[in-house]
Every structure is written in structure tokens, then in C-alpha cells.
Design a protein around this motif. Structure first.
Motif, PDB file in Angstrom:
ATOM      1  N   VAL A 173       0.866  -1.179   0.000  1.00  0.00           N
ATOM      2  CA  VAL A 173       0.000   0.000   0.000  1.00  0.00           C
ATOM      3  C   VAL A 173       0.902   1.227   0.000  1.00  0.00           C
ATOM      4  CG1 VAL A 173      -1.648   1.378   1.328  1.00  0.00           C
ATOM      5  CG2 VAL A 173      -1.917  -1.107   1.193  1.00  0.00           C
ATOM      6  N   THR A 174       0.681   2.146  -0.912  1.00  0.00           N
ATOM      7  CA  THR A 174       1.434   3.400  -0.883  1.00  0.00           C
ATOM      8  C   THR A 174       0.560   4.555  -0.395  1.00  0.00           C
ATOM      9  OG1 THR A 174       0.955   3.808  -3.235  1.00  0.00           O
ATOM     10  CG2 THR A 174       3.025   2.675  -2.701  1.00  0.00           C
ATOM     11  N   VAL A 175      -0.713   4.577  -0.795  1.00  0.00           N
ATOM     12  CA  VAL A 175      -1.621   5.625  -0.309  1.00  0.00           C
ATOM     13  C   VAL A 175      -2.349   5.073   0.917  1.00  0.00           C
ATOM     14  CG1 VAL A 175      -3.462   7.255  -0.885  1.00  0.00           C
ATOM     15  CG2 VAL A 175      -1.850   6.522  -2.647  1.00  0.00           C
ATOM     16  N   ASP A 176      -1.651   5.100   2.045  1.00  0.00           N
ATOM     17  CA  ASP A 176      -2.251   4.699   3.311  1.00  0.00           C
ATOM     18  C   ASP A 176      -3.136   5.844   3.805  1.00  0.00           C
ATOM     19  OD1 ASP A 176      -2.811   3.158   5.498  1.00  0.00           O
ATOM     20  OD2 ASP A 176      -0.985   3.686   6.582  1.00  0.00           O
ATOM     21  N   ASN A 177      -4.089   5.543   4.670  1.00  0.00           N
ATOM     22  CA  ASN A 177      -5.041   6.575   5.062  1.00  0.00           C
ATOM     23  C   ASN A 177      -5.856   6.117   6.255  1.00  0.00           C
ATOM     24  OD1 ASN A 177      -7.503   5.067   3.893  1.00  0.00           O
ATOM     25  ND2 ASN A 177      -6.111   5.198   2.147  1.00  0.00           N
ATOM     26  N   GLY A 178      -6.658   7.039   6.786  1.00  0.00           N
ATOM     27  CA  GLY A 178      -7.559   6.744   7.887  1.00  0.00           C
ATOM     28  C   GLY A 178      -8.984   6.510   7.422  1.00  0.00           C
ATOM     29  N   GLU A 179      -9.156   5.968   6.231  1.00  0.00           N
ATOM     30  CA  GLU A 179     -10.499   5.684   5.707  1.00  0.00           C
ATOM     31  C   GLU A 179     -11.327   4.869   6.678  1.00  0.00           C
ATOM     32  OE1 GLU A 179     -12.509   2.274   3.215  1.00  0.00           O
ATOM     33  OE2 GLU A 179     -11.021   2.329   4.806  1.00  0.00           O
ATOM     34  N   TYR A 213     -10.712  14.565   2.061  1.00  0.00           N
ATOM     35  CA  TYR A 213      -9.637  14.002   2.889  1.00  0.00           C
ATOM     36  C   TYR A 213      -8.855  12.946   2.114  1.00  0.00           C
ATOM     37  CZ  TYR A 213      -7.583  10.616   6.106  1.00  0.00           C
ATOM     38  OH  TYR A 213      -6.731   9.730   6.708  1.00  0.00           O
ATOM     39  N   MET A 214      -9.555  12.030   1.452  1.00  0.00           N
ATOM     40  CA  MET A 214      -8.874  10.974   0.705  1.00  0.00           C
ATOM     41  C   MET A 214      -8.075  11.535  -0.470  1.00  0.00           C
ATOM     42  SD  MET A 214      -9.295   7.897   2.020  1.00  0.00           S
ATOM     43  CE  MET A 214      -9.460   6.565   0.835  1.00  0.00           C
ATOM     44  N   LEU A 215      -8.597  12.564  -1.113  1.00  0.00           N
ATOM     45  CA  LEU A 215      -7.872  13.171  -2.233  1.00  0.00           C
ATOM     46  C   LEU A 215      -6.654  13.954  -1.734  1.00  0.00           C
ATOM     47  CD1 LEU A 215     -10.905  14.313  -4.397  1.00  0.00           C
ATOM     48  CD2 LEU A 215      -9.427  12.325  -4.767  1.00  0.00           C
ATOM     49  N   GLU A 216      -6.758  14.542  -0.553  1.00  0.00           N
ATOM     50  CA  GLU A 216      -5.594  15.207   0.041  1.00  0.00           C
ATOM     51  C   GLU A 216      -4.505  14.183   0.375  1.00  0.00           C
ATOM     52  OE1 GLU A 216      -7.095  17.341   3.376  1.00  0.00           O
ATOM     53  OE2 GLU A 216      -8.200  18.790   2.150  1.00  0.00           O
ATOM     54  N   TRP A 237      -3.834   2.099  -3.644  1.00  0.00           N
ATOM     55  CA  TRP A 237      -4.750   2.773  -2.717  1.00  0.00           C
ATOM     56  C   TRP A 237      -5.464   1.744  -1.858  1.00  0.00           C
ATOM     57  CZ3 TRP A 237      -8.349   7.032  -5.199  1.00  0.00           C
ATOM     58  CH2 TRP A 237      -8.600   8.049  -4.255  1.00  0.00           C
ATOM     59  N   LEU A 238      -5.501   1.963  -0.559  1.00  0.00           N
ATOM     60  CA  LEU A 238      -6.152   1.063   0.386  1.00  0.00           C
ATOM     61  C   LEU A 238      -7.517   1.601   0.790  1.00  0.00           C
ATOM     62  CD1 LEU A 238      -6.239  -1.271   2.472  1.00  0.00           C
ATOM     63  CD2 LEU A 238      -5.013   0.228   4.043  1.00  0.00           C
ATOM     64  N   MET A 239      -8.538   0.736   0.674  1.00  0.00           N
ATOM     65  CA  MET A 239      -9.883   1.028   1.180  1.00  0.00           C
ATOM     66  C   MET A 239     -10.446  -0.257   1.768  1.00  0.00           C
ATOM     67  SD  MET A 239     -11.349   3.358  -1.933  1.00  0.00           S
ATOM     68  CE  MET A 239     -10.140   4.189  -2.986  1.00  0.00           C
ATOM     69  N   HIS A 240     -11.714  -0.195   2.226  1.00  0.00           N
ATOM     70  CA  HIS A 240     -12.358  -1.357   2.829  1.00  0.00           C
ATOM     71  C   HIS A 240     -13.791  -1.486   2.315  1.00  0.00           C
ATOM     72  CE1 HIS A 240      -9.054  -0.363   5.580  1.00  0.00           C
ATOM     73  NE2 HIS A 240      -9.049  -1.629   5.899  1.00  0.00           N
ATOM     74  N   ALA A 241     -14.319  -2.710   2.464  1.00  0.00           N
ATOM     75  CA  ALA A 241     -15.706  -2.978   2.077  1.00  0.00           C
ATOM     76  C   ALA A 241     -16.617  -2.475   3.187  1.00  0.00           C
ATOM     77  CB  ALA A 241     -15.903  -4.475   1.843  1.00  0.00           C
ATOM     78  N   ASN A 242     -17.265  -1.333   2.946  1.00  0.00           N
ATOM     79  CA  ASN A 242     -18.077  -0.719   3.998  1.00  0.00           C
ATOM     80  C   ASN A 242     -19.147   0.202   3.423  1.00  0.00           C
ATOM     81  OD1 ASN A 242     -16.746   1.840   3.468  1.00  0.00           O
ATOM     82  ND2 ASN A 242     -15.017   1.096   4.664  1.00  0.00           N
ATOM     83  N   GLU A 243     -20.006   0.689   4.315  1.00  0.00           N
ATOM     84  CA  GLU A 243     -21.119   1.542   3.921  1.00  0.00           C
ATOM     85  C   GLU A 243     -20.648   2.857   3.305  1.00  0.00           C
ATOM     86  OE1 GLU A 243     -22.394  -0.964   7.496  1.00  0.00           O
ATOM     87  OE2 GLU A 243     -20.625   0.194   6.899  1.00  0.00           O
ATOM     88  N   LEU A 244     -19.577   3.400   3.833  1.00  0.00           N
ATOM     89  CA  LEU A 244     -19.089   4.690   3.351  1.00  0.00           C
ATOM     90  C   LEU A 244     -18.682   4.616   1.887  1.00  0.00           C
ATOM     91  CD1 LEU A 244     -18.268   7.616   3.826  1.00  0.00           C
ATOM     92  CD2 LEU A 244     -16.117   6.793   4.786  1.00  0.00           C
TER      93      LEU A 244
END
Length: 323
Positions: A173-179, A213-216, A237-244
Motif C-alpha cells: 500500500v502506498t496511499v495509506d489513510n484513515g479511511e 480528505y482521501m484526495l488530500e 490505494w487502500l480502502m475497505h468494504a463498507n457503507e461509506l
């Protein structure tokens, strides 16, 4: 030559310069963790199916390549595999997405040790491997839970060798985040009856904050890539399977495209030679691979400055203290 002639010559020189010489080649691969659903135990069965279907529809509408990473324990209830949850994985494959192994129970390598982790990898493909075989595919990608890949070089290499022996490559993962924090907040608001009167306003506020936030974060890691490598790395890019993401993924992809990003497969992104660099991180956590490479080069603390943070109001809604 007169002053006017010199000025005219200078203007002609500017016009003749290529206008796109400094424009980076922006590419990015999307990966989505914790399939079939993050925080699955917090969602009632009818709601789970509806939310899953909404996520799949959003991912298909965005029309980008995706690798989803599966925790097989989430397919079970009291140790018995649930056909409805296996069907959720089939929906990913039917949509043309690829699936990878994320260990059986989202195990932390640093907590369980190498031997138990190897068993987690094997248990994480009991349903996945035969399911993908029906589609003429095999699981090829592995994602470390918590991005924790080992505390020593020997530990890391033991896992990499084991994975290679079973046909896997590590998906960095290179684009780590607080998603995940935004997603916790979003699900908490959706599931809390006490917030019924303010629910829609809060959900809208979260969506409207999440995408910028994610684009920043994307901007930040592009700058980190330029500073470390001298060019725009094909990002992961890291994300998760969720409602958001069921509600925001299309807007997020549109925002990245407006920044000039092309969405590519994980295979294409990983062809970049930077991904052969050594992982210089042996700490407790799981940072971006860009920062791991920077640590291998012993970059000063100032190199990592400026990373966008999740706002306090979102942390409060999520019920967590920090990212």
C-alpha cells in the motif's frame, strides 16, 4: 538587438517550450480489504445484503480494476460457512474483480508469530481457492492485515518465501489513510437509533469530508513519491468494504480522475521498479511503502511531515482515539 526584439525572442522561446513537460504520469490501483464486509458482525443480515449490493453497484459504476482481499472467518457463523456470504464473494468475481487472501481471521503477524501466520494464510484460502477455480482463476495476491509485515528481516523473508511457495505476491500500500476511521463513524451513525433525527445531516457531512480528505492523502503521497523517487509512482490505494464506500466510491474515483489519475490493475502498478526496493520498516505499525522505502534511506523526520489527519469530530463519531 533592441529591447523590443529581445523581449519578442524571449516570448517566442516560451511559446516553443512543451506545455506538458512536467506533467506526471498519474496511475493508481484500487485495493479493498476485509471482504466480504468490514465490521460484518455489527450489521443485521437483511441490511448486510442491501449494503453489499449497493457497494458492488457503486464499484461497477466507477468502472475501475479492483482487487478485494478476503477474511474467510467472516464467511462463517459459529464455525459453519454461510452460503449467502460466499455468494457475496461470487458477486465480486461476477463483476470482474479479482480476489486475494487477507488471512483467515485478519491476524496480526506481530502478535501471532510466523508459524501461526502461515496457518492463517492456508486457512484463508479454503473457500477462496476452489471458488476462484470455478472462474478459471487462482488467488495471486496477499495483503498483510494492519500492513504489519514482520519485525525483523528474517521474519519478513520467512513470510515472503512461504507466500511465494503458495503462488502469492504481497500487495503493498502506498496511499495509506484513515479511511477506516471515517467508515467507523459512518456506520456508527447509520446503526445508532439515538441519532435518527440528525442521521442524514451527519452522513452527508461525513461524505462531504471524506472525499476531500482521501484526495488530500493522494496529493500528499504523490508529493512523497516525487521527493523520494523523483517521479509519480503508480500508487496502490487502500480502502475497505463498507457503507461509506458504497455511498462515496464513485465521487472518490471522479475526484481522482479530475486530478489526472488513470486507474490501472495492481499488476500494472507493481511493474514499477520501485516496488523492488527494500522495506526498511521494522516497527510495530504498518506505514505506507513509500515511507518504508524512505526509512531504508534514513530520511530525516521532516521528510514525513504534512500528512493530512482525520479531524477530531470524525474520531469522536468513530469512537476511536487516533488513526
Amino acid at each position: 538587438m533592441s529591447t523590443t526584439q529581445r523581449l519578442l525572442a524571449f516570448l517566442l522561446l516560451l511559446i516553443s517550450l512543451p506545455t506538458n513537460a512536467a506533467e506526471p504520469d498519474r496511475r493508481i490501483a484500487v485495493t479493498i480489504d476485509d471482504l466480504p464486509w468490514a465490521r460484518l458482525g455489527d450489521v443485521a443480515t437483511p441490511d448486510l445484503q442491501a449494503r453489499h449490493e449497493k457497494l458492488i453497484a457503486s464499484l461497477k459504476r466507477a468502472d475501475v480494476p479492483i482487487v478485494g482481499f478476503v477474511n474467510e472467518k467472516k464467511l462463517e457463523v459459529d464455525g459453519k460457512v454461510q452460503l449467502q456470504r460466499v455468494a457475496m464473494l461470487r458477486d465480486w468475481l461476477d463483476a470482474g474483480f479479482e480476489l486475494g487472501n487477507h488471512t483467515y481471521s485478519h491476524a496480526d503477524l506481530h502478535a501471532v508469530g510466523v508459524d501461526a501466520y502461515k496457518q492463517e494464510i492456508l486457512d484463508g484460502e479454503r473457500q477462496l481457492r476452489p471458488l476462484m477455480a470455478r472462474y478459471g482463476k487462482t488467488p495471486r495476491w496477499f495483503r498483510h492485515p494492519y500492513l504489519r509485515a514482520g519485525r525483523t528481516a528474517e521474519e519478513k523473508q520467512a513470510v515472503v518465501d512461504f507466500l511465494a511457495g503458495h503462488g502469492y505476491k504481497v500487495a503493498p500500500v502506498t496511499v495509506d489513510n484513515g479511511e477506516w476511521v471515517w467508515a467507523f463513524a459512518y456506520a456508527n451513525v447509520m446503526n445508532d437509533p439515538a441519532r435518527a433525527s440528525e442521521r442524514e445531516a451527519l452522513l452527508r457531512r461525513l461524505r462531504e469530508g471524506y472525499v476531500p480528505y482521501m484526495l488530500e492523502k493522494l496529493d500528499y503521497y504523490e508529493k512523497q513519491s516525487q521527493a523520494l523517487l523523483g517521479y509519480a509512482l503508480p500508487q496502490v490505494w487502500l480502502m475497505h468494504a463498507n457503507e461509506l464506500n458504497a455511498d462515496s466510491f464513485v465521487a472518490l474515483v471522479d475526484g481522482a480522475r479530475q486530478r489526472g489519475y488513470r486507474f490501472v490493475t495492481l499488476d500494472e502498478a507493481m511493474k514499477d521498479p520501485a516496488y523492488q526496493r527494500p522495506d526498511g520498516y521494522t516497527g510495530r505499525w504498518g506505514p505506507s511503502w513509500l515511507h518504508r522505502w524512505a526509512m531504508a534511506e534514513k530520511k530525516p523526520k521532516e521528510f514525513y511531515a504534512g500528512e493530512p489527519l482525520v479531524p477530531q469530530w470524525v474520531l469522536d463519531l468513530a469512537g476511536v482515539e487516533s488513526e
